[in-house]
Design an enzyme around this catalytic site. Structure first.
Site, PDB file in Angstrom:
ATOM      1  N   ASP A  36      39.489  31.267  40.593  1.00 52.10           N
ATOM      2  CA  ASP A  36      41.211  31.436  40.795  1.00 52.10           C
ATOM      3  C   ASP A  36      41.684  29.741  39.822  1.00 52.10           C
ATOM      4  OD1 ASP A  36      44.066  31.980  40.460  1.00 52.10           O
ATOM      5  OD2 ASP A  36      44.060  32.395  42.655  1.00 52.10           O
ATOM      6  N   ASP A  37      41.506  29.220  40.988  1.00 55.64           N
ATOM      7  CA  ASP A  37      41.902  27.931  40.414  1.00 55.64           C
ATOM      8  C   ASP A  37      40.591  26.603  41.102  1.00 55.64           C
ATOM      9  OD1 ASP A  37      44.043  27.983  38.454  1.00 55.64           O
ATOM     10  OD2 ASP A  37      44.702  29.295  40.916  1.00 55.64           O
TER      11      ASP A  37
ATOM     12  N   HIS B 227      38.626  36.418  37.092  1.00 53.96           N
ATOM     13  CA  HIS B 227      39.865  35.444  37.800  1.00 53.96           C
ATOM     14  C   HIS B 227      39.749  34.190  38.122  1.00 53.96           C
ATOM     15  CE1 HIS B 227      43.433  36.486  40.755  1.00 53.96           C
ATOM     16  NE2 HIS B 227      43.580  35.226  40.186  1.00 53.96           N
TER      17      HIS B 227
ATOM     18  N   GLU C 273      49.967  38.860  45.933  1.00 52.75           N
ATOM     19  CA  GLU C 273      49.244  37.528  46.113  1.00 52.75           C
ATOM     20  C   GLU C 273      49.674  37.315  47.279  1.00 52.75           C
ATOM     21  OE1 GLU C 273      48.806  34.757  43.920  1.00 52.75           O
ATOM     22  OE2 GLU C 273      47.534  33.595  44.469  1.00 52.75           O
TER      23      GLU C 273
ATOM     24  N   HIS D 132      41.516  30.501  36.630  1.00 53.45           N
ATOM     25  CA  HIS D 132      42.471  30.254  35.584  1.00 53.45           C
ATOM     26  C   HIS D 132      41.948  29.034  34.650  1.00 53.45           C
ATOM     27  CE1 HIS D 132      45.973  32.793  36.813  1.00 53.45           C
ATOM     28  NE2 HIS D 132      44.987  32.663  37.681  1.00 53.45           N
TER      29      HIS D 132
ATOM     30  N   HIS E  63      48.865  39.627  37.447  1.00 51.26           N
ATOM     31  CA  HIS E  63      48.449  39.139  39.086  1.00 51.26           C
ATOM     32  C   HIS E  63      49.684  40.024  40.559  1.00 51.26           C
ATOM     33  CE1 HIS E  63      46.059  36.244  37.605  1.00 51.26           C
ATOM     34  NE2 HIS E  63      46.351  35.289  39.364  1.00 51.26           N
TER      35      HIS E  63
HETATM   36  N1  HPA Z   1      48.522  33.174  41.838  1.00 51.30           N
HETATM   37  C1  HPA Z   1      49.431  33.112  40.796  1.00 51.30           C
HETATM   38  N2  HPA Z   1      49.521  32.123  39.455  1.00 51.30           N
HETATM   39  C2  HPA Z   1      48.373  31.776  39.497  1.00 51.30           C
HETATM   40  C3  HPA Z   1      47.440  31.057  40.199  1.00 51.30           C
HETATM   41  C4  HPA Z   1      47.511  32.052  40.778  1.00 51.30           C
HETATM   42  O1  HPA Z   1      46.625  32.712  42.003  1.00 51.30           O
HETATM   43  N3  HPA Z   1      46.529  30.226  38.982  1.00 51.30           N
HETATM   44  C5  HPA Z   1      47.889  29.979  38.141  1.00 51.30           C
HETATM   45  N4  HPA Z   1      48.486  30.423  37.640  1.00 51.30           N
HETATM   46 ZN    ZN Z   2      45.475  33.693  39.645  1.00 45.72          ZN
END
Ligand code: HPA
Ligand code: ZN
Length: 337
Positions: free
Chosen positions: A288-289, A16, A210, A18, A207
């Site tokens: 994630d990011d 996971h 969240e 991006h 996704h």
């Molecule tokens: N959630 C949803 N969209 C996203 C995320 C995330 O954590 N990171 C990059 N796009």
């Molecule tokens: Zn994500």
């Protein structure tokens, strides 16, 4: 500490991530200057300098607050070499943290909408993957995410372009997923896309759960045939769903620092690590990011260790589950087990 060293050395899989979320402010400012892209410092002083932007990234109010910065930063990525530089920097960092298999998301439509060709994005990512697989003990797969904030026809058109161009058939792309803003765009909006992917024999992740409720996880499984859930943080609201995820070996690709930074949990002790372990859910720990959320995969392992004090055996079980849940070749799985 010895546990931090153990976790650094532990072979890891990342599911996971991006690639646009690895865009560090230093590289963002470098590429913006190279490509003559003006970051909107007139509208938001956070874009005035690398330091100001880093300070802004220390807190986000929610997912959409983060996404605003994430989508603006992407505008500095123009040619294939930019995507290659971005992705290679991540692969190098991941390899340094003993990531052995990485499955990487990219947001195709956000680039094509601003005039960057799909082929430009993919060729840059593919070049970085080839170099990284040569340079490191790392295998890489690419997963195309469609964004939920654009309408279904945009997702369908982008998916059809990739499918009809042979990008899945030739192995350049492994799977589809969906990301971006969650709550206003429930999974039941996207059945046509997931039906088309299933008909083409393409793997599917989503996704869900969240910021959105556990019912979005249920919808993703029931209506989309999702084979994996990205985040799934809110799965534990629904005991029947927990049982189903366990029985069907649906992997949750969790992201603890992301959940904390986007206020999905108010402290790391709220992250459902004990529930995941106790219920026997298959899950992986991911970043994630990482350029936005204060750490790469190892920092996510570390914060869980510092919060929950796991044993070596528990970590070995998590790492093994991540290998079992990977969409890698069986040959690679055998190497990693
Ligand atoms: N959630 C949803 N969209 C996203 C995320 C995330 O954590 N990171 C990059 N796009
Ligand atoms: Zn994500």
């Amino acid at each position: 500490t010895p546990m931090h060293e153990f976790l650094a050395a532990l072979p890891k899989c990342e599911h996971h991530l991006h690639i646009e979320g690895t865009f560090e402010p230093e590289l963002l400012f470098e590429l913006a200057a190279k490509n003559n892209i003006t970051l909107p410092a007139d509208k938001d002083a956070a874009f005035a300098s690398i330091e100001a932007l880093k300070a802004r990234y220390l807190t986000f109010a929610n997912l959409d607050d983060f996404l605003g910065y994430y989508y603006i930063a992407m505008s500095a990525l123009i040619d294939a070499a930019d995507f290659e530089a971005l992705a290679y920097a991540y692969f190098k960092k991941a390899a340094s943290q003993n990531v052995r298999h990485a499955e990487v998301f990219f947001d195709a439509q956000v680039h094509t909408e601003r005039g960057v060709a799909f082929e430009t994005v993919v060729s840059g990512l593919k070049a970085a993957k080839a170099r990284a697989e040569r340079d490191f003990d790392l295998t890489v797969e690419l997963i195309m995410c469609l964004v939920k904030h654009l309408p279904l026809p945009s997702a369908m058109e982008t998916f059809a372009h990739a499918r009809d161009g042979g990008f899945f058939a030739d192995g350049t792309l492994l799977a589809i997923g969906m990301d971006s803003s969650e709550k206003p765009f429930p999974p039941n909006m996207w059945t046509e896309l997931y039906d088309a992917a299933r008909a083409a024999g393409i793997r599917r992740t989503m996704h869900a759960g969240e910021e959105g409720p556990s019912d979005y996880v249920v919808q993703s499984l029931d209506l989309l045939g999702a084979q994996r859930i990205d985040h799934g943080l809110r799965t534990f609201e629904d005991p029947a769903l927990v049982k189903r995820v366990v029985d069907e070996k649906i992997m949750l690709t969790t992201c603890p620092l992301s959940n904390l930074k986007l206020q999905c949990i108010s402290s790391m002790s709220e992250f459902p690590l004990r529930q995941l372990l106790d219920a026997g859910v298959r899950f992986s720990v991911n970043s994630d990011d990482p350029a936005y959320f204060g750490g790469y995969i190892l920092e996510n392992y570390w914060v869980l260790q510092d919060t929950f004090g796991l044993t070596v055996a528990e970590w070995e079980g998590i790492a093994r589950g991540a290998v079992l849940g990977s969409w890698c070749s069986e040959e690679r799985r055998a190497q990693l087990l």
